[in-house]
Scaffold this motif. Sequence first.
Motif, PDB file in Angstrom:
ATOM      1  N   ASP A 380       0.961  -1.368   0.200  1.00  0.00           N
ATOM      2  CA  ASP A 380      -0.283   0.361  -0.350  1.00  0.00           C
ATOM      3  C   ASP A 380       0.728   1.400  -0.022  1.00  0.00           C
ATOM      4  O   ASP A 380       0.865   2.352  -0.467  1.00  0.00           O
ATOM      5  CB  ASP A 380      -0.842   0.250   1.244  1.00  0.00           C
ATOM      6  CG  ASP A 380      -1.884  -1.103   0.361  1.00  0.00           C
ATOM      7  OD1 ASP A 380      -2.083  -1.106  -0.136  1.00  0.00           O
ATOM      8  OD2 ASP A 380      -2.452  -1.410   2.366  1.00  0.00           O
ATOM      9  N   TYR A 405      -5.903  -9.000  -2.098  1.00  0.00           N
ATOM     10  CA  TYR A 405      -5.406  -7.614  -2.090  1.00  0.00           C
ATOM     11  C   TYR A 405      -5.540  -7.239  -4.050  1.00  0.00           C
ATOM     12  O   TYR A 405      -5.908  -6.537  -3.960  1.00  0.00           O
ATOM     13  CB  TYR A 405      -4.335  -8.098  -1.938  1.00  0.00           C
ATOM     14  CG  TYR A 405      -2.930  -6.067  -1.802  1.00  0.00           C
ATOM     15  CD1 TYR A 405      -3.318  -5.711  -0.941  1.00  0.00           C
ATOM     16  CD2 TYR A 405      -2.570  -5.976  -3.198  1.00  0.00           C
ATOM     17  CE1 TYR A 405      -2.513  -4.144  -0.423  1.00  0.00           C
ATOM     18  CE2 TYR A 405      -2.220  -4.955  -2.899  1.00  0.00           C
ATOM     19  CZ  TYR A 405      -2.495  -4.044  -2.388  1.00  0.00           C
ATOM     20  OH  TYR A 405      -1.392  -2.928  -2.096  1.00  0.00           O
ATOM     21  N   ASP A 408      -9.995  -6.201  -6.782  1.00  0.00           N
ATOM     22  CA  ASP A 408     -10.866  -5.107  -6.702  1.00  0.00           C
ATOM     23  C   ASP A 408     -12.079  -4.768  -6.947  1.00  0.00           C
ATOM     24  O   ASP A 408     -12.111  -5.356  -8.158  1.00  0.00           O
ATOM     25  CB  ASP A 408      -9.658  -4.259  -6.097  1.00  0.00           C
ATOM     26  CG  ASP A 408      -8.867  -3.852  -8.144  1.00  0.00           C
ATOM     27  OD1 ASP A 408      -9.999  -4.242  -8.886  1.00  0.00           O
ATOM     28  OD2 ASP A 408      -8.229  -3.255  -8.188  1.00  0.00           O
ATOM     29  N   ASP A 409     -12.170  -3.552  -6.367  1.00  0.00           N
ATOM     30  CA  ASP A 409     -13.207  -3.482  -7.133  1.00  0.00           C
ATOM     31  C   ASP A 409     -13.931  -2.719  -8.326  1.00  0.00           C
ATOM     32  O   ASP A 409     -14.916  -2.258  -9.187  1.00  0.00           O
ATOM     33  CB  ASP A 409     -14.894  -2.517  -5.954  1.00  0.00           C
ATOM     34  CG  ASP A 409     -14.675  -3.659  -5.034  1.00  0.00           C
ATOM     35  OD1 ASP A 409     -14.451  -4.780  -4.823  1.00  0.00           O
ATOM     36  OD2 ASP A 409     -14.596  -2.432  -3.226  1.00  0.00           O
ATOM     37  N   THR A 410     -12.973  -2.212  -9.078  1.00  0.00           N
ATOM     38  CA  THR A 410     -12.701  -1.767 -10.970  1.00  0.00           C
ATOM     39  C   THR A 410     -12.120  -2.749 -11.337  1.00  0.00           C
ATOM     40  O   THR A 410     -12.045  -2.757 -12.164  1.00  0.00           O
ATOM     41  CB  THR A 410     -11.266  -0.469 -10.318  1.00  0.00           C
ATOM     42  OG1 THR A 410     -10.522  -1.511 -10.355  1.00  0.00           O
ATOM     43  CG2 THR A 410     -11.725   0.531  -8.973  1.00  0.00           C
ATOM     44  N   GLN A 444     -10.913 -10.612 -14.056  1.00  0.00           N
ATOM     45  CA  GLN A 444      -9.282  -9.562 -13.635  1.00  0.00           C
ATOM     46  C   GLN A 444      -8.016 -10.297 -14.789  1.00  0.00           C
ATOM     47  O   GLN A 444      -7.257  -9.432 -15.193  1.00  0.00           O
ATOM     48  CB  GLN A 444      -8.743  -9.415 -12.500  1.00  0.00           C
ATOM     49  CG  GLN A 444     -10.190  -8.170 -11.667  1.00  0.00           C
ATOM     50  CD  GLN A 444      -9.624  -7.732 -10.699  1.00  0.00           C
ATOM     51  OE1 GLN A 444     -10.185  -8.250  -9.395  1.00  0.00           O
ATOM     52  NE2 GLN A 444      -8.347  -7.454 -10.683  1.00  0.00           N
TER      53      GLN A 444
END
Lengths: 487, 451
Positions: A380, A405, A408-410, A444
């Motif tokens: 991070d 990790y 992700d939401d995108t 993804q």
Amino acid sequence: MNTEILKAALLGTDRHMPEITKGAPEVYAKIHALPTSKEDRFLKMAFVSLLYEEAGAKPLVIDCHLPECPPEPQTVVTGQLAGWVQSALTDQNDVLLSFLIFRMLQRNEVIQPQLVPTMLDKALEKKYDKQKLLSICGMTGQWLCNLNPRWKVLRDGTAEEENAWETGSMENRKAFLSALRKTDPNAATALLENTLPQENANNRQALLQLLHDRLSLADEPFLQKLVTDKSQKVRETAIGMLRQIQGSAMNRHHLDCLLSMLQVREERHLLITKKKKVVIAEDVTPDESIFKTGIEKVSTEKGVQDHVFIAGQLLSAIDPALLSNQLNISDQELIILFLEHPAAKALLPFLTSAAVQFKCKSWALALLHRGDARDIGLLDALAPSERLPFYLQFLNGNAANLFAYLLDDTYALLPERLAEQLLDHLSKFPYHVTQVTYQRLALQLPVGIMPVLKKYADDPRQDYQLRYFKNQASEMMRMVELRKNIA
Amino acid sequence: MSIFGFRIREIIQLMQYTREQILLLAPDDASAKAGRQLATKTKWVAAHYNASALWGECQGSGKNPYQTAIDLTNIAFKCNCPSRKFPCKHGLGLFLLYAEDRSAFTAREELPAYVAEWLSKRQVRETARETKEEKPADESARSKRAESREKKVSGGIEELRAWLGDVMRAGIAHVPQQAYQFHINITARMVDAQASGLANRLRQINQINFYEEGWQKQLLKRLSAIYMISEGYRNRDNLPASTAQDIATLIGWTIPKEEVLQTEAVADHWIVLSVTMSEESNVTTERIWLYGLGTSRFALLLNFYAGNQPYQTMLVPGIQIDADIVYYPASVPMRALIREQRPVAGRAAQATIPNSFSEIYNNISSVLSQNPFTEQIPFMIEDVKAIFTNGRWFVTDLEGLSVPLSNPEDECWNMLAFSGGRLFSAFGVCDQGQFDLHFISAARQGIFLKS
């Protein structure tokens, strides 16, 4: 006539026989005149009466007008995407449904009106973001929420939500406090301060932990009061938080103490060069009061000296930038010196903790370059583009953490090289992640990975682990294709 | 009156074997899900089509791919996988892939051996069924059997009448306390008396909700209707032939399929308006409502499946078929059989559909005047709206006349969501004064509420 018939039916013909009312059709009189038992006459009359009622029924006049649904300004999904939404709803495939919702929101599209009731029911479930679902329900969703009291809460919120803090379940209360902490941190602290004494120790601790988010100096007075709480768990939590607040009295005390133990010395190296090194003073005994603020006096780690252990504990809650500033050294240099320290191995967890907590890029990079980092939170501290070389070191330790990790939401596509490495790892350890993670990963994966997936899907070997991965690869191919088709 | 046909036709053509329709062919949800997962070209080693069939090879867990074929003329599936489900996931997957991504298939006139063999076997079976000759019957044995049954039925009916008399004498007020027991013995007696129709009618008493106001009327209606059927049976010799036939059917006499198939057929372009399933005592009843675009007639196909018996018909809502249909003899012929089904040749047709509930009620009166025991009366109507008030749902026509709906609440909300509170056209069934909508259409789209 029907009333008379029903009365007779309920009471029994022994007690009551229907009277033929004036003006009743002639057929009743004819039946009445039959030379048969009264039950026979009654059943015939009942049949005729009910048949007359059914055959002579007229439509009703109802004074009720529903407003029409306003026209939908957004595009309504059709074709394959609409089919997938329906399938995801039918199969309760949450992974696919979440992705489709994300895509529709991205494309400013709404679902077909006939799917809206099912989607609104989904929105009532806690696991979905009701605002997102309401958005993809478009005008029809808004309109139906106005009409159906069950769905009205999606638009207006509920009285339950308003009173969640007073009357809700512990989960509801935690959600309420978390949300408040995000929007108004001080109000969350004040709310907790007012009600905390009425809670039991477990609840006190659970609610207190929620203040970790957006922890600041403003929280210090409240936390300071909890240092004397009768529950040890609550005391420890409060102390832990006070240690982390940069500038708090406790944090300053720890910094002073650490600085008294640390020293950066310059020493001659190979006779001609000078080299800095960090020294942890063995002979400096910290003030006794420090051991009442969550610092252990005696090392709990085997082979780690007490003074190193104490310094480590103090280090973990001090901002590396502040520390290096105090030591007149850059943070890059400081971490190098720590890692060169003879007790570096013992200090690693504390250094990692500080790097993660304060998102210190130079420390994170130095720790990641060692190749044995355990805390994925170190990533991070880096920009997304800088993280790529370090992902794989987290694969062997706890693959599920790495996937959590990465996914992700995108739904950002993973670099092809990384995707290949992940698949290679999974082909060897297919049970490291769950089927849901495989599905999520597939969404993804870049399209270019298809040949690699095909290679796995076509693997002729019959080992049970390989067969399992083969099926997952095949399913991932389907998902990659699906994503491509609705790009 | 207004024209509804062009809308329905356009909708139906759009729906010819859509994804949803194919999924309705699945024997269960798991098969549908697995079928969907196989509807991707990467799963198929080969996929081909021609005018009469689809076929493909799907790589399963075994060494050799499974060979799957679909007869497009009269939908049927064939697969050499070991699954006992029918159609299997491979059949569904191949059909779904065809509906969604025709580019995954290559046209090929020549059929592979396994497809050609299967199709020719089906053809032979069809021909054999058509030309099947009845075995010469032993007339004396048959009349003996018929006489024996008449005797049993007559005996049973007399007992039924006596039982009904007893029930009425005592009154029905106490029935809710023993709703499921009070008719058990007489139902069993009707089964023994070979009056299965009456036994079924008695069993239907279980469908009455005794906790809801209005049960009194429903129960009385059922009991009085059963009594009148028995009365009709007693007077059968004085009844017109069609009514006597209705009574015989209601009591439980069946007409052999072969005999029905010999009667005059109605050739038309039929639309499947709804397919519903209901289960009772481990027997699944499939009800398929058809509407003939040329003849403006309804037809009801009834199929019964015991236990896990696979479904025979591959008709799903929205499908069009060109077929010769034969009706079972009745005063209001409704139940029917498909004698011959041909590949669909799309053609224009218009149907005249009422837009007033007054007209629907007139039709109901007319049907009941011909057969007062009719329970399900189909109807189509245009330009209606869904409304609800005080928790009850209605549909209202342009004149503001409404009828109550018996659809479950979720179907009503789907109906309202689909129509957006605007006018729509509908097909439904009126059962005991309650209107159950099965299909609605608006703005050149339609939804099947019972799917």
